[in-house]
Design a protein around this motif. Structure first.
Motif, PDB file in Angstrom:
ATOM      1  N   GLY A  84      43.572  50.247  33.407  1.00 59.33           N
ATOM      2  CA  GLY A  84      44.783  49.475  33.622  1.00 59.33           C
ATOM      3  C   GLY A  84      44.791  48.829  35.001  1.00 59.33           C
ATOM      4  O   GLY A  84      45.162  47.665  35.152  1.00 59.33           O
ATOM      5  N   ARG A  85      44.373  49.583  36.009  1.00 59.64           N
ATOM      6  CA  ARG A  85      44.315  49.037  37.362  1.00 59.64           C
ATOM      7  C   ARG A  85      43.304  47.898  37.445  1.00 59.64           C
ATOM      8  O   ARG A  85      43.538  46.882  38.105  1.00 59.64           O
ATOM      9  CB  ARG A  85      43.949  50.140  38.353  1.00 59.64           C
ATOM     10  CG  ARG A  85      45.040  51.184  38.550  1.00 59.64           C
ATOM     11  CD  ARG A  85      44.593  52.245  39.537  1.00 59.64           C
ATOM     12  NE  ARG A  85      45.649  53.227  39.775  1.00 59.64           N
ATOM     13  CZ  ARG A  85      45.504  54.291  40.543  1.00 59.64           C
ATOM     14  NH1 ARG A  85      44.346  54.517  41.150  1.00 59.64           N
ATOM     15  NH2 ARG A  85      46.508  55.147  40.709  1.00 59.64           N
ATOM     16  N   ALA A  86      42.184  48.084  36.754  1.00 57.66           N
ATOM     17  CA  ALA A  86      41.145  47.051  36.776  1.00 57.66           C
ATOM     18  C   ALA A  86      41.604  45.775  36.071  1.00 57.66           C
ATOM     19  O   ALA A  86      41.135  44.682  36.386  1.00 57.66           O
ATOM     20  CB  ALA A  86      39.874  47.576  36.127  1.00 57.66           C
ATOM     21  N   ALA A  87      42.535  45.929  35.126  1.00 57.36           N
ATOM     22  CA  ALA A  87      42.988  44.779  34.339  1.00 57.36           C
ATOM     23  C   ALA A  87      44.093  43.987  35.035  1.00 57.36           C
ATOM     24  O   ALA A  87      44.444  42.903  34.578  1.00 57.36           O
ATOM     25  CB  ALA A  87      43.486  45.248  32.968  1.00 57.36           C
ATOM     26  N   LYS A  88      44.651  44.504  36.127  1.00 56.87           N
ATOM     27  CA  LYS A  88      45.730  43.807  36.821  1.00 56.87           C
ATOM     28  C   LYS A  88      45.236  42.458  37.324  1.00 56.87           C
ATOM     29  O   LYS A  88      44.167  42.350  37.929  1.00 56.87           O
ATOM     30  CB  LYS A  88      46.253  44.640  37.986  1.00 56.87           C
ATOM     31  CG  LYS A  88      47.451  44.010  38.696  1.00 56.87           C
ATOM     32  CD  LYS A  88      48.067  44.957  39.698  1.00 56.87           C
ATOM     33  CE  LYS A  88      49.202  44.294  40.474  1.00 56.87           C
ATOM     34  NZ  LYS A  88      50.299  43.852  39.598  1.00 56.87           N
ATOM     35  N   VAL A  89      46.015  41.417  37.067  1.00 50.68           N
ATOM     36  CA  VAL A  89      45.630  40.068  37.470  1.00 50.68           C
ATOM     37  C   VAL A  89      45.777  39.937  38.996  1.00 50.68           C
ATOM     38  O   VAL A  89      46.890  40.100  39.514  1.00 50.68           O
ATOM     39  CB  VAL A  89      46.493  39.002  36.769  1.00 50.68           C
ATOM     40  CG1 VAL A  89      46.082  37.602  37.220  1.00 50.68           C
ATOM     41  CG2 VAL A  89      46.385  39.137  35.256  1.00 50.68           C
ATOM     42  N   PRO A  90      44.694  39.681  39.709  1.00 47.19           N
ATOM     43  CA  PRO A  90      44.806  39.562  41.171  1.00 47.19           C
ATOM     44  C   PRO A  90      45.573  38.311  41.573  1.00 47.19           C
ATOM     45  O   PRO A  90      45.408  37.256  40.960  1.00 47.19           O
ATOM     46  CB  PRO A  90      43.347  39.508  41.633  1.00 47.19           C
ATOM     47  CG  PRO A  90      42.584  38.984  40.461  1.00 47.19           C
ATOM     48  CD  PRO A  90      43.298  39.485  39.250  1.00 47.19           C
ATOM     49  N   PHE A  91      46.410  38.442  42.599  1.00 48.23           N
ATOM     50  CA  PHE A  91      47.158  37.285  43.085  1.00 48.23           C
ATOM     51  C   PHE A  91      46.227  36.341  43.832  1.00 48.23           C
ATOM     52  O   PHE A  91      45.411  36.770  44.652  1.00 48.23           O
ATOM     53  CB  PHE A  91      48.295  37.723  44.010  1.00 48.23           C
ATOM     54  CG  PHE A  91      49.039  36.571  44.622  1.00 48.23           C
ATOM     55  CD1 PHE A  91      49.991  35.874  43.888  1.00 48.23           C
ATOM     56  CD2 PHE A  91      48.759  36.147  45.916  1.00 48.23           C
ATOM     57  CE1 PHE A  91      50.674  34.795  44.435  1.00 48.23           C
ATOM     58  CE2 PHE A  91      49.434  35.069  46.479  1.00 48.23           C
ATOM     59  CZ  PHE A  91      50.386  34.398  45.728  1.00 48.23           C
ATOM     60  N   ARG A  92      46.340  35.055  43.525  1.00 53.81           N
ATOM     61  CA  ARG A  92      45.576  34.020  44.219  1.00 53.81           C
ATOM     62  C   ARG A  92      46.569  32.940  44.679  1.00 53.81           C
ATOM     63  O   ARG A  92      47.390  32.470  43.890  1.00 53.81           O
ATOM     64  CB  ARG A  92      44.533  33.385  43.288  1.00 53.81           C
ATOM     65  CG  ARG A  92      43.468  34.365  42.795  1.00 53.81           C
ATOM     66  CD  ARG A  92      42.447  34.676  43.864  1.00 53.81           C
ATOM     67  NE  ARG A  92      41.371  35.511  43.366  1.00 53.81           N
ATOM     68  CZ  ARG A  92      41.328  36.843  43.437  1.00 53.81           C
ATOM     69  NH1 ARG A  92      42.346  37.490  44.013  1.00 53.81           N
ATOM     70  NH2 ARG A  92      40.315  37.527  42.960  1.00 53.81           N
ATOM     71  N   TRP A  93      46.469  32.562  45.947  1.00 58.26           N
ATOM     72  CA  TRP A  93      47.388  31.559  46.487  1.00 58.26           C
ATOM     73  C   TRP A  93      47.319  30.247  45.721  1.00 58.26           C
ATOM     74  O   TRP A  93      48.321  29.542  45.590  1.00 58.26           O
ATOM     75  CB  TRP A  93      47.102  31.326  47.975  1.00 58.26           C
ATOM     76  CG  TRP A  93      47.655  32.405  48.844  1.00 58.26           C
ATOM     77  CD1 TRP A  93      46.971  33.392  49.477  1.00 58.26           C
ATOM     78  CD2 TRP A  93      49.040  32.619  49.164  1.00 58.26           C
ATOM     79  NE1 TRP A  93      47.822  34.220  50.177  1.00 58.26           N
ATOM     80  CE2 TRP A  93      49.105  33.760  50.016  1.00 58.26           C
ATOM     81  CE3 TRP A  93      50.228  31.968  48.828  1.00 58.26           C
ATOM     82  CZ2 TRP A  93      50.308  34.251  50.519  1.00 58.26           C
ATOM     83  CZ3 TRP A  93      51.435  32.453  49.332  1.00 58.26           C
ATOM     84  CH2 TRP A  93      51.466  33.582  50.163  1.00 58.26           C
ATOM     85  N   LYS A  94      46.162  29.932  45.181  1.00 60.26           N
ATOM     86  CA  LYS A  94      46.022  28.681  44.431  1.00 60.26           C
ATOM     87  C   LYS A  94      46.882  28.675  43.173  1.00 60.26           C
ATOM     88  O   LYS A  94      47.173  27.605  42.616  1.00 60.26           O
ATOM     89  CB  LYS A  94      44.557  28.430  44.073  1.00 60.26           C
ATOM     90  CG  LYS A  94      43.982  29.429  43.073  1.00 60.26           C
ATOM     91  CD  LYS A  94      42.531  29.097  42.731  1.00 60.26           C
ATOM     92  CE  LYS A  94      41.969  30.061  41.695  1.00 60.26           C
ATOM     93  NZ  LYS A  94      40.577  29.725  41.324  1.00 60.26           N
ATOM     94  N   ASN A  95      47.297  29.871  42.730  1.00 60.14           N
ATOM     95  CA  ASN A  95      48.130  29.968  41.529  1.00 60.14           C
ATOM     96  C   ASN A  95      49.618  30.089  41.847  1.00 60.14           C
ATOM     97  O   ASN A  95      50.422  30.322  40.940  1.00 60.14           O
ATOM     98  CB  ASN A  95      47.696  31.176  40.688  1.00 60.14           C
ATOM     99  CG  ASN A  95      46.326  31.002  40.076  1.00 60.14           C
ATOM    100  OD1 ASN A  95      45.919  29.877  39.755  1.00 60.14           O
ATOM    101  ND2 ASN A  95      45.596  32.089  39.912  1.00 60.14           N
TER     102      ASN A  95
END
Length: 326
Positions: free
Chosen positions: A293-304
């Motif tokens: 579950g932790r690995a599946a978390k969508v990382p925040f990207r400033w471009k998004n």
């Protein structure tokens, strides 16, 4: 000629409806692009697969040794196919003759479109909507747009938050970019999660009224509200938020999410499933802490960032849709 589309149908003990599903699918109108049909069977024991093999020899069938759930089954189907587009179709459906062509014509017009959801009609009341695309709100509630409302009111193509995985087409190239269905979901809200991920990456999900399909609904789990479905859906409602909302957005939305979950709990208390709902929430928290579950978390990207802001706006707007059905 090379197939452009693979129709993936997950099946579990579908003896009462798989035959009708396949018959309608193979009766598409002239001019429909070439497609192949792939049934992924979750260890059925009712003879539905054997019946499909006998009556529809052109259908490819993959048999799984156990019931691994919707997400794993469709992922197996997606990985086993090589076409640029994949249609997911529940086995308890009967599509109209323009179903495949309408979905295909709509998705291929714009490369930023990730998925297109069909116009799902109630099996025994085809004048009413079962699902006209899925919406998501700041309360943490997902809902089928238009459910129970007159079908004639939903004849306009439009953007939706996510496609209903029971009858929708997906673009493979974007699946390869954002990932397939998250198998920790097992079933329920997995299509919302996938559409949410696509939105974070700047892609769109549409609703296409020309692609019509009758849907029986709750064929695998029984009634619309039952303990298994309630526990799975409540767990996944927590997991979807954890995966897709950055910490700041989660904190911002807590004044809405907390009463949203409280209202849901009271609703299920009235149905004598309040404890089941709470068990689901606890299971969802555990899922968030699971290494997968932790690995599946969508990382925040400033471009998004702009995409997140648009999503947040839509979470507010969809509160209106929750009560109006639009």
């Amino acid at each position: 000629m090379m197939n452009k589309i693979t129709v993936v149908i997950p099946n579990y003990n579908g003896i009462n409806y798989l035959k009708d599903c396949l018959e309608a699918l193979y009766a598409q109108e002239a001019g429909t692009p070439d497609f192949q049909v792939l049934v992924v069977d979750n260890a059925s024991e009712d003879g539905s697969v054997e019946q499909a093999e006998e009556l529809f020899p052109d259908t490819r069938i993959i048999r799984l040794s156990e019931n691994t759930g919707f997400c794993h089954a469709v992922n197996v189907g997606i990985r086993a196919s090589d076409t640029p587009y994949i249609i997911l179709l529940n086995n308890d459906t009967k599509v109209k003759s323009r179903f495949v062509k309408s979905l295909y014509d709509t998705i291929r017009k714009n490369k930023k479109v990730f998925s297109v959801s069909a116009k799902m009609l109630m099996w025994d009341r085809p004048d009413l909507i079962d699902d006209a695309g899925d919406l998501y709100t700041v309360l943490g509630w997902a809902f089928a747009r238009g459910k129970g409302r007159p079908a004639e009111d939903y004849d306009k193509r439009m953007s939706v938050f996510s496609a209903c995985g029971g009858a929708a087409i997906y673009r493979r190239s974007i699946l390869e970019e954002i990932g397939l269905f998250d198998e920790l979901h097992f079933a329920y809200l997995e299509d919302l999660d996938l559409g949410y991920r696509a939105r974070i990456h700047g892609y769109r999900n549409l609703y296409e009224p020309g692609a019509q399909v009758l849907h029986l609904g709750s064929a695998s789990t029984g009634s619309r509200y039952n303990p298994r479905k309630t526990q799975l859906a409540s767990a996944n409602s927590v997991y979807v938020i954890y995966k897709n909302m950055p910490p700041l957005q989660l904190i911002w939305n807590l004044p809405f999410l907390i009463p949203g979950f409280l209202i849901k709990w009271l609703f299920f208390c009235r149905k004598k499933m309040g404890l089941v709902y709470l068990k689901g929430l606890a299971e969802g928290v555990q899922r968030c802490q699971h290494p997968l579950g932790r690995a599946a978390k969508v990382p925040f990207r400033w471009k998004n960032l702009g995409h997140y802001l648009e999503i947040q706006r839509e979470l507010y707007v969809n509160l209106v849709g929750l009560f109006t059905g639009r």
